[in-house]
Scaffold this motif. Structure first.
Motif, mmCIF file in Angstrom:
data_model
loop_
_atom_site.group_PDB
_atom_site.id
_atom_site.type_symbol
_atom_site.label_atom_id
_atom_site.label_comp_id
_atom_site.label_asym_id
_atom_site.label_seq_id
_atom_site.Cartn_x
_atom_site.Cartn_y
_atom_site.Cartn_z
ATOM 1 N N LEU A 1 -1.778 1.998 -13.481
ATOM 2 C CA LEU A 1 -0.989 1.715 -12.288
ATOM 3 C C LEU A 1 -0.488 0.270 -12.317
ATOM 4 O O LEU A 1 -1.137 -0.604 -12.887
ATOM 5 N N PRO A 2 0.665 0.010 -11.686
ATOM 6 C CA PRO A 2 1.126 -1.378 -11.598
ATOM 7 C C PRO A 2 0.173 -2.184 -10.727
ATOM 8 O O PRO A 2 -0.471 -1.641 -9.826
ATOM 9 N N ASP B 1 0.830 -1.211 0.000
ATOM 10 C CA ASP B 1 0.000 0.000 0.000
ATOM 11 C C ASP B 1 0.862 1.256 0.000
ATOM 12 O O ASP B 1 0.572 2.228 -0.718
ATOM 13 N N GLN B 2 1.926 1.249 0.797
ATOM 14 C CA GLN B 2 2.800 2.419 0.878
ATOM 15 C C GLN B 2 3.473 2.689 -0.472
ATOM 16 O O GLN B 2 3.565 3.842 -0.912
ATOM 17 N N GLU B 3 3.939 1.626 -1.130
ATOM 18 C CA GLU B 3 4.588 1.809 -2.433
ATOM 19 C C GLU B 3 3.588 2.271 -3.484
ATOM 20 O O GLU B 3 3.890 3.144 -4.300
ATOM 21 N N LEU B 4 2.377 1.706 -3.465
ATOM 22 C CA LEU B 4 1.349 2.153 -4.398
ATOM 23 C C LEU B 4 0.982 3.613 -4.160
ATOM 24 O O LEU B 4 0.775 4.381 -5.100
ATOM 25 N N ARG B 5 0.943 3.988 -2.884
ATOM 26 C CA ARG B 5 0.648 5.381 -2.560
ATOM 27 C C ARG B 5 1.729 6.299 -3.115
ATOM 28 O O ARG B 5 1.441 7.378 -3.647
ATOM 29 N N ARG B 6 2.982 5.851 -3.019
ATOM 30 C CA ARG B 6 4.075 6.654 -3.565
ATOM 31 C C ARG B 6 3.933 6.797 -5.072
ATOM 32 O O ARG B 6 4.129 7.888 -5.629
ATOM 33 N N VAL B 7 3.565 5.708 -5.741
ATOM 34 C CA VAL B 7 3.377 5.755 -7.196
ATOM 35 C C VAL B 7 2.248 6.703 -7.561
ATOM 36 O O VAL B 7 2.369 7.536 -8.466
ATOM 37 N N VAL B 8 1.135 6.582 -6.841
ATOM 38 C CA VAL B 8 -0.039 7.410 -7.128
ATOM 39 C C VAL B 8 0.274 8.891 -6.931
ATOM 40 O O VAL B 8 -0.149 9.747 -7.721
ATOM 41 N N GLU B 9 1.039 9.196 -5.890
ATOM 42 C CA GLU B 9 1.296 10.597 -5.551
ATOM 43 C C GLU B 9 2.480 11.191 -6.288
ATOM 44 O O GLU B 9 2.772 12.369 -6.147
ATOM 45 N N THR B 10 3.198 10.362 -7.090
ATOM 46 C CA THR B 10 4.297 10.875 -7.899
ATOM 47 C C THR B 10 3.739 11.437 -9.204
ATOM 48 O O THR B 10 3.038 10.733 -9.934
ATOM 49 N N PRO B 11 4.015 12.704 -9.503
ATOM 50 C CA PRO B 11 3.463 13.292 -10.728
ATOM 51 C C PRO B 11 3.900 12.538 -11.976
ATOM 52 O O PRO B 11 5.017 12.020 -12.060
ATOM 53 N N ILE B 12 3.008 12.475 -12.940
ATOM 54 C CA ILE B 12 3.323 11.884 -14.237
ATOM 55 C C ILE B 12 4.125 12.921 -15.028
ATOM 56 O O ILE B 12 3.677 14.047 -15.228
ATOM 57 N N LEU B 13 5.312 12.527 -15.466
ATOM 58 C CA LEU B 13 6.204 13.448 -16.152
ATOM 59 C C LEU B 13 5.557 13.955 -17.438
ATOM 60 O O LEU B 13 5.051 13.167 -18.252
ATOM 61 N N SER B 14 5.542 15.269 -17.611
ATOM 62 C CA SER B 14 4.925 15.850 -18.814
ATOM 63 C C SER B 14 5.915 16.683 -19.634
ATOM 64 O O SER B 14 5.824 16.720 -20.861
#
Length: 421
Positions: free
Chosen positions: A386-387, A151-164
């Motif tokens: 998401l992964p 959950d913590q790793e998924l949260r980090r992925v979700v909260e990391t901005p998608i590079l534009s």
């Protein structure tokens, strides 16, 4: 060897590699590990091998350390009764050679032309094979990955901005016919030097043949979607301040340096799903007293005693929570309780957990209200990019395994008797 260079570049290195000049006292021991000797000849062979397969600046000291580590890996394998089979070793040789687009026999012949004997190649592959078996037997069974870590790793992925957008600098080294290897070697030196942005700009002014050289290779902001498809994953894998490995194109070798990046949060990243509990009591004082006793959402049922059946616990998106309760929950940490006073009664409010809606949607065991439609699904716009939880679990597992393997190797070094003549 983690960043094994491309097959084409490796093949070029093999073809261009001159045979080494033999020195005197080649078989003189230079170090002993648990009474097993490493000779000067072995160090020279490993140094040349490492230079060919992607570490052109390998020093004798680095080659010696690599051999020491391999001796320790073999020692650990023998302690567990692990020996490579002929079939397993041959498969390992073939797999390694295939990274250069060659068979094991072709790769061995190319190494011999470059002055590296087949045994050096076999020793390198064999040590890697038995070490993987050691790790599977000794380390892997001890590694656990909890749902909370996922959950913590998924949260980090979700909260990391998608590079534009990215701000990059380029350095293009000419590689005319016959000078390809020299250009590649220079690019490797620059890439391996860990240059800062200012240092990369200085290198671009000195070596780059691009029009941007006068400006230190600096380019304007560019949208990720405007980059060539093959270049996007290379650039997006960088952190600001990092430089790519050399990229070979016709007539040149290219380096890119990431100066800065901008991104946007993925849809749903700011939406939260809240797991909380409430209990209506006669007064704010009663609610405050119970709130002080309850240590967690599970404990709330115990502390509520006869009123446990009246505890209401549900998991809903933020927008579905009554305003006064939502305001009280906004400042709470997990398992913290508070009071909402209505004058003629009060609610004890306890936060059980909060997480991004995208993560909540992927969790198989998130408790939800028994109502047919609680609105959680509506809070999740799209989780398709998401992964999966299993992919994240595997990534964490591999990260832990690699760290544990390095720690075990360090332990073997500390316990070994290493002496030099």
């Amino acid at each position: 060897m983690r960043h094994f260079l491309s097959g084409l570049a490796l093949t070029a290195a093999l073809a261009a590699a001159p045979a080494p000049i033999l020195a005197q006292n080649l078989f003189e021991p230079v170090v002993y590990i648990n009474n097993a000797a490493i000779t000067r000849y072995e160090v020279g062979q490993r140094q040349r091998f490492m230079q060919i397969v992607g570490a052109p600046n390998t020093t004798p000291a680095e080659a010696q350390q690599a051999l020491i580590d391999d001796r320790l890996r073999n020692y650990a394998a023998r302690q567990l009764g692990i020996v490579p089979t002929d079939e397993g070793l041959q498969n390992g040789l073939e797999e390694f050679a295939s990274r250069a687009g060659l068979s094991a026999a072709e790769f061995t012949a190319a190494l011999e032309n470059a002055g590296v004997e087949p045994q050096a190649y076999r020793d390198f592959v064999s040590a890697g094979l038995v070490w993987r078996s050691v790790i599977r037997e000794r380390v892997v069974p001890r590694i656990k990955v909890s749902d909370a870590e996922v959950d913590q790793e998924l949260r980090r992925v979700v909260e990391t901005p998608i590079l534009s957008r990215v701000l990059i600098s380029e350095l293009i080294i000419p590689a005319p016919p016959g000078q390809e290897q020299q250009a590649l070697n220079l690019a490797r030196q620059i890439a391996g030097a860990g240059l800062s942005s200012d240092e990369f700009e200085a290198a671009a002014r000195q070596y780059s043949a691009a029009e941007s050289a006068q400006a230190g290779g600096r380019l304007a902001w560019v949208n990720i979607d405007n980059l060539p498809p093959g270049l996007r994953p290379v650039i997006t894998a960088l952190q600001p301040g990092q430089t790519t490995q050399p990229l070979t194109v016709e007539g040149a070798v290219v380096l890119f340096h990431l100066r800065d990046s901008q991104g946007t949060l993925r849809p749903g990243a700011t939406e939260q799903v809240i797991d909380y509990a409430t209990l209506r009591l006669a007064s704010a004082a009663d609610a405050a007293t119970l709130a002080a006793r309850a240590l967690s959402c599970d404990d709330l049922y115990v502390q509520a005693g006869a009123q446990a059946g009246q505890v209401q616990r549900q998991t809903v998106p933020q927008g579905a929570i009554p305003t006064l309760v939502a305001q009280r929950l906004a400042s709470m940490d997990a398992d913290e309780a508070g009071v909402v006073d209505y004058g003629n009664g009060a609610d004890l409010v306890m936060l059980c957990s909060r997480q991004p809606a995208l993560v909540a949607d992927m969790a198989a065991d998130v408790p939800t209200t028994a109502l047919p439609d609680d609105g959680v699904e509506a809070a999740v716009p799209n989780a398709s990019d998401l992964p999966t939880r299993e992919a994240v679990r595997d990534e964490i597992f591999n990260r832990k395994a690699n760290a544990a393997a390095e720690a075990y190797l360090a332990e073997l070094r500390a316990e070994a008797i290493i002496r030099r003549p």
